[in-house]
Design an enzyme around this catalytic site. Structure first.
Site, PDB file in Angstrom:
ATOM      1  N   GLY A  26      42.578  38.747  42.400  1.00  0.00           N
ATOM      2  CA  GLY A  26      42.577  40.022  43.108  1.00  0.00           C
ATOM      3  C   GLY A  26      41.805  39.926  44.408  1.00  0.00           C
ATOM      4  N   PRO A  84      38.201  40.456  46.859  1.00  0.00           N
ATOM      5  CA  PRO A  84      36.769  40.180  46.688  1.00  0.00           C
ATOM      6  C   PRO A  84      35.959  41.356  46.161  1.00  0.00           C
ATOM      7  CG  PRO A  84      37.544  39.196  48.732  1.00  0.00           C
ATOM      8  CD  PRO A  84      38.689  40.002  48.195  1.00  0.00           C
ATOM      9  N   VAL A 123      36.763  43.770  44.106  1.00  0.00           N
ATOM     10  CA  VAL A 123      36.938  43.911  42.656  1.00  0.00           C
ATOM     11  C   VAL A 123      36.400  42.666  41.947  1.00  0.00           C
ATOM     12  CG1 VAL A 123      38.580  44.324  40.789  1.00  0.00           C
ATOM     13  CG2 VAL A 123      38.959  45.378  43.024  1.00  0.00           C
ATOM     14  N   GLY A 124      36.515  41.509  42.596  1.00  0.00           N
ATOM     15  CA  GLY A 124      35.950  40.278  42.036  1.00  0.00           C
ATOM     16  C   GLY A 124      34.455  40.411  41.779  1.00  0.00           C
ATOM     17  N   GLU A 177      40.051  34.278  41.728  1.00  0.00           N
ATOM     18  CA  GLU A 177      41.000  33.908  42.781  1.00  0.00           C
ATOM     19  C   GLU A 177      41.153  35.115  43.692  1.00  0.00           C
ATOM     20  OE1 GLU A 177      41.972  30.992  43.249  1.00  0.00           O
ATOM     21  OE2 GLU A 177      41.514  30.039  41.348  1.00  0.00           O
ATOM     22  N   CYS A 208      48.789  35.652  48.619  1.00  0.00           N
ATOM     23  CA  CYS A 208      47.383  35.363  48.934  1.00  0.00           C
ATOM     24  C   CYS A 208      47.207  34.112  49.793  1.00  0.00           C
ATOM     25  CB  CYS A 208      46.563  35.238  47.649  1.00  0.00           C
ATOM     26  SG  CYS A 208      47.116  33.921  46.558  1.00  0.00           S
TER      27      CYS A 208
END
Length: 468
Positions: free
Chosen positions: A187, A189, A191-192, A209, A243
């Protein structure tokens, strides 16, 4: 917590040892193969409904590449699972020293919407191959594909060990409160960071990722028509919602003037004079995403495209020239069919520009001079690198795929996916006899014991000799 019972059920199945035998893993992987074969048309229809993904692109990215991963895993699983015997010291020559490939346990895979089958299935293949129990959380944004996965995938897999959870943001937050043994997230950054924070509460390892703004440097020495076709394909595949798509071009003023007509020709060759009528051009996935991408069109000079249709969520293949680093299109990952060109005076300036920004998931360079390609490779840092093409590096199961820094943490594809979901367990199995060998390390200590211990344990640098 609504998911506690599910996680506990899968953990009990894992602790029973059910997922460990190779035969079980192979059976579940072969079931995934049947899912891809038997539900091929359903997958193509679901992705077409969600974002009008062309069937060619959907088959290539969502089915063919997944089958490659699956077959590569099945072809090599017995080898990957074997204990790895390692070097011994003089003291352990009579012992068994090896690395056992253990599963982590119960793992969570959170998938995004842009490749809604591929980006949950490839990590799932590795997680099953490694002997884990798995919860899959497909994206709620691609509703038709989410429904297909939730309704159909459990018909193929062992429901004691594998589950699909459909969840929005609130439910996913609850899901992350549970203790998992590994979390795999694809997803953005922001939310990461949320996922990593939730994982940290349980000291759970993660793979993230995350993507980013992938630069594409085009030198003055290159085949312009080839560059235009390869860049246009990588940028506009899946309407730019990839991405690893080239996010922006860095080149000289002279090269910009050569690239613009070549890019216009390539776009027309691919999608016809009106791409909106082309069956080979996808749409933006949702209204929110459409409005965000549309707002980026104000950057630089509109050189190609720029047409939009909000009702269809259509944004034409667009090239923006003379874009400034401060323009909106350069402030975030575009994730749409827009290609900005930023003018650079030299390769050195382009490299400095790249290095001054967060490290990208992919970095591209085009040049007929291999020295230029090598220099950009040596002087920059990125998750992945591709010279004289775009996106194609991710099609190889032999290459690890993953980001670095802001673009991600960890890697997968092929054996690297198996390794990601595998705990490397260090094992030493000693002989119960021969106790005299151990006397050197037992108290009472002495200089003589220390000398003998050093002689038997010391690792010396190769090429060095001891003068007596």
């Amino acid at each position: 917590n609504p998911y506690t019972g599910l996680v506990s059920r899968l953990r009990a199945a894992w602790l029973s040892g059910k997922t460990r035998p190779m035969e079980y893993r192979v059976a579940q992987l072969e079931a995934l193969g049947r899912f891809l074969d038997e539900k091929k048309q359903d997958i193509l229809e679901a992705t077409a409904s969600d974002m009008r993904k062309p069937s060619f692109e959907a088959y290539f990215s969502e089915i063919l590449l997944c089958k490659n991963e699956l077959n590569d895993t099945l072809n090599n699983l017995s080898c990957w699972m074997k204990d790895e015997h390692v070097e011994k010291s003089l003291v352990t020559q009579l012992d068994s020293v090896f690395i056992r490939k253990d599963p982590y346990g119960v793992v969570l895979i959170i998938a995004p919407w842009n490749y809604p089958i591929h980006l949950f299935l490839v990590p799932l293949i590795g997680a099953i191959a490694a002997g884990n129990c798995v919860i899959v959380k497909p994206s709620e944004i691609t509703k038709n594909t989410e429904r297909l996965v939730a309704e159909v995938l459990p018909c193929y897999l062992d429901n004691d060990c594998f589950a699909v959870v459909t969840a929005g943001v609130e439910e996913t937050t609850k899901l992350l409160e549970n203790k998992f043994d590994y979390i795999f997230f694809t997803g953005i950054p922001s939310v990461g960071r949320i996922v990593m924070t939730a994982a940290a509460k349980h000291l759970t390892p993660v793979t993230l990722e995350l993507g980013g703004k992938n630069p594409c440097y085009v030198s003055d020495s290159c085949e312009v028509q080839n560059v235009a076709r390869r860049v246009a394909w990588g940028r506009f595949f899946n309407a730019g919602q990839t991405c690893v798509a080239p996010d922006y071009i860095l080149c000289s003023v002279e090269m910009q003037e050569k690239l613009l007509p070549a890019l216009r020709e390539a776009i027309t060759e691919f999608y016809g004079p009106n791409p909106q009528e082309s069956p080979d051009f996808a749409r933006i996935v949702g209204d929110k995403q459409f409005q965000r991408v549309q707002a980026l069109l104000s950057s630089g000079r509109m050189a190609i495209g720029g047409q939009t249709d909000e009702q269809e969520r259509y944004i034409a293949p667009t090239v923006l020239a003379d874009v400034q680093p401060s323009d909106p299109a350069m402030q975030e990952e575009i994730f749409g069919p827009i290609l900005p060109i930023v003018v650079m005076a030299s390769m050195d300036e382009a490299i400095d520009f790249i290095n001054a920004r967060p490290r990208p998931l992919a970095l591209y360079v085009f040049s007929s001079d291999s020295k230029v390609v090598k220099e950009v490779l040596e002087r920059t840092s990125s998750g992945d690198f591709c010279g004289n093409d775009t996106v194609m590096h991710v099609t190889l199961t032999s290459l690890p795929f993953g980001g670095i820094g802001n673009s991600g943490l960890g890697r997968y594809h092929g054996k690297f996916t198996f390794d990601t979901f595998t705990h490397l367990r260090s094992c030493l199995h000693r002989n119960m006899g021969l106790e005299a060998i151990n006397a050197l390390r037992y108290p009472p200590y002495s200089q003589q014991k220390l000398g003998l211990l050093t002689a038997t344990f010391e690792i010396k640098r190769k090429g060095m000799c001891t003068l007596l």
